[in-house]
Scaffold this motif. Structure first.
Motif, PDB file in Angstrom:
ATOM      1  N   LEU A   1       0.833  -1.207   0.000  1.00 27.66           N
ATOM      2  CA  LEU A   1       0.000   0.000   0.000  1.00 27.66           C
ATOM      3  C   LEU A   1       0.870   1.260   0.000  1.00 27.66           C
ATOM      4  O   LEU A   1       0.579   2.233  -0.710  1.00 27.66           O
TER       5      LEU A   1
ATOM      6  N   GLU B   1       1.058   4.221  -2.883  1.00 27.91           N
ATOM      7  CA  GLU B   1       0.957   5.645  -2.563  1.00 27.91           C
ATOM      8  C   GLU B   1       2.171   6.417  -3.074  1.00 27.91           C
ATOM      9  O   GLU B   1       2.040   7.553  -3.572  1.00 27.91           O
TER      10      GLU B   1
ATOM     11  N   TRP C   1      -5.233   8.166  -3.455  1.00 33.13           N
ATOM     12  CA  TRP C   1      -6.379   7.249  -3.441  1.00 33.13           C
ATOM     13  C   TRP C   1      -7.670   7.930  -3.875  1.00 33.13           C
ATOM     14  O   TRP C   1      -8.515   7.323  -4.531  1.00 33.13           O
ATOM     15  N   LYS C   2      -7.834   9.202  -3.551  1.00 35.53           N
ATOM     16  CA  LYS C   2      -9.061   9.913  -3.906  1.00 35.53           C
ATOM     17  C   LYS C   2      -9.249  10.035  -5.413  1.00 35.53           C
ATOM     18  O   LYS C   2     -10.351  10.314  -5.893  1.00 35.53           O
TER      19      LYS C   2
ATOM     20  N   THR D   1      -8.411   7.484  -7.545  1.00 37.09           N
ATOM     21  CA  THR D   1      -8.530   6.169  -8.167  1.00 37.09           C
ATOM     22  C   THR D   1      -9.960   5.882  -8.607  1.00 37.09           C
ATOM     23  O   THR D   1     -10.923   6.327  -7.986  1.00 37.09           O
TER      24      THR D   1
ATOM     25  N   VAL E   1      -9.123  -0.340  -7.884  1.00 36.92           N
ATOM     26  CA  VAL E   1      -7.996  -0.886  -7.134  1.00 36.92           C
ATOM     27  C   VAL E   1      -8.112  -2.398  -7.163  1.00 36.92           C
ATOM     28  O   VAL E   1      -9.195  -2.948  -6.913  1.00 36.92           O
TER      29      VAL E   1
ATOM     30  N   LEU F   1      -7.093  -1.075   4.015  1.00 36.66           N
ATOM     31  CA  LEU F   1      -7.490  -0.629   2.680  1.00 36.66           C
ATOM     32  C   LEU F   1      -8.644   0.375   2.730  1.00 36.66           C
ATOM     33  O   LEU F   1      -8.531   1.485   2.233  1.00 36.66           O
TER      34      LEU F   1
ATOM     35  N   ARG G   1      -7.948   3.850   4.667  1.00 35.76           N
ATOM     36  CA  ARG G   1      -7.062   4.834   4.047  1.00 35.76           C
ATOM     37  C   ARG G   1      -7.574   5.332   2.697  1.00 35.76           C
ATOM     38  O   ARG G   1      -6.928   6.145   2.043  1.00 35.76           O
TER      39      ARG G   1
ATOM     40  N   ALA H   1      -8.381   3.335  -0.008  1.00 29.92           N
ATOM     41  CA  ALA H   1      -8.021   2.501  -1.148  1.00 29.92           C
ATOM     42  C   ALA H   1      -9.209   1.730  -1.710  1.00 29.92           C
ATOM     43  O   ALA H   1      -9.100   1.142  -2.792  1.00 29.92           O
TER      44      ALA H   1
ATOM     45  N   ARG I   1     -12.417   3.162  -2.105  1.00 31.33           N
ATOM     46  CA  ARG I   1     -13.489   4.158  -2.256  1.00 31.33           C
ATOM     47  C   ARG I   1     -14.530   3.717  -3.285  1.00 31.33           C
ATOM     48  O   ARG I   1     -15.692   4.104  -3.209  1.00 31.33           O
TER      49      ARG I   1
ATOM     50  N   CYS J   1      -3.400  -0.113  -9.201  1.00 31.56           N
ATOM     51  CA  CYS J   1      -4.531   0.811  -9.124  1.00 31.56           C
ATOM     52  C   CYS J   1      -4.512   1.722 -10.340  1.00 31.56           C
ATOM     53  O   CYS J   1      -3.491   1.848 -11.032  1.00 31.56           O
TER      54      CYS J   1
END
Length: 249
Positions: A175, A179, A189-190, A192, A195, A211, A214, A216, A218, A239
């Motif tokens: 992870l 990142e 992540w925001k 993506t 994933v 996941l 944080r 990952a 969403r 991702c």
């Protein structure tokens, strides 16, 4: 070293990685990434032919090919993986894709535990198309070992430890690598849209805390029951953040 290198004729930039793949790609302004998944795995040689045909049909040069996802019959030995990568990389060199000895094409290569293909095959590929869409990117797959070392075996995180504690240690490292790579592409992540996790062990004990918490997951997580491509690796992820995806029969 420059964080990313542009491929102007392809319409994207990439994070320099190892011989077999770059660590990730992002579309340059005025372009977007489009992902095409094959309905069924396509063997490597035929896959390259079909990708070339798809690029030609889209009136895009071969340099627009920037990422792919492979499926292999079983995890490779270190020597077997190197031999396969020479074959795969040789085609990319024939296509004129390497930049000063660097491979710009991001990649995941994993091994389905059930009903694997008979030979290494393409599952999906990504290429650029002209489009004033929001920024798009694709991060290459990473297992729980730093890249660019003399081998994988001696550098595997929590090597051989498939206890819940060992698996969460592996997952945290991967992870973090996701990142890091996204950060080099100006993403997080925001940003993506998908994933993927590749693991045949139980990921539920850390799914929520590591996941989901944080960000990952969403849009959920696609858990593929696959092993990473090298013997003794247990956990891999990739991702992407892109807005055009289709399936090719």
């Amino acid at each position: 070293m420059t964080d990313t290198i542009a491929v102007p004729e392809g319409g994207y930039r990439f994070i320099p990685g190892v011989y077999q793949y770059s660590a990730g790609v992002a579309a340059e302004p005025g372009f977007t990434l489009e992902r095409v998944r094959f309905a069924n795995p396509v063997p490597l040689t035929e896959g390259f032919r079909r990708i070339a045909a798809a690029l030609d049909a889209a009136r895009r040069p071969k340099t627009a090919f920037c990422a792919c996802e492979l499926r292999s019959p079983a995890p490779f030995t270190e020597r077997g993986f190197a031999a396969f990568n020479r074959i795969y990389g040789g085609v990319l060199q024939e296509w004129g894709l390497f930049r000063d000895g660097r491979n710009p094409v991001a990649r995941s290569n994993v091994c389905p535990e059930i009903a694997p293909p008979a030979e290494p095959s393409f599952h999906a590929f990504v290429y650029t198309v002209p489009d004033a869409a929001p920024p798009s990117f694709a991060v290459a797959g990473s297992g729980e070992a730093p890249e660019g070392r003399s081998n994988y075996r001696d550098h595997i995180i929590a090597r051989g430890d498939t206890t819940p504690e060992g698996l969460v240690t592996k997952a945290r490292w991967v992870l973090g690598e996701m990142e890091r790579r996204m950060g080099l592409l100006g993403a997080a992540w925001k940003d993506t849209t998908a994933v993927q996790v590749y693991c045949v062990r139980d990921i539920h004990p850390f799914l929520a805390d590591e996941l989901v918490a944080r960000g990952a997951a969403r849009h959920g997580v696609t858990w593929q029951f696959c092993r990473p491509p090298v013997v003794e690796l247990d956990y891999e992820m990739d991702c992407r953040g892109l807005f055009r995806e289709r399936v090719l029969a």
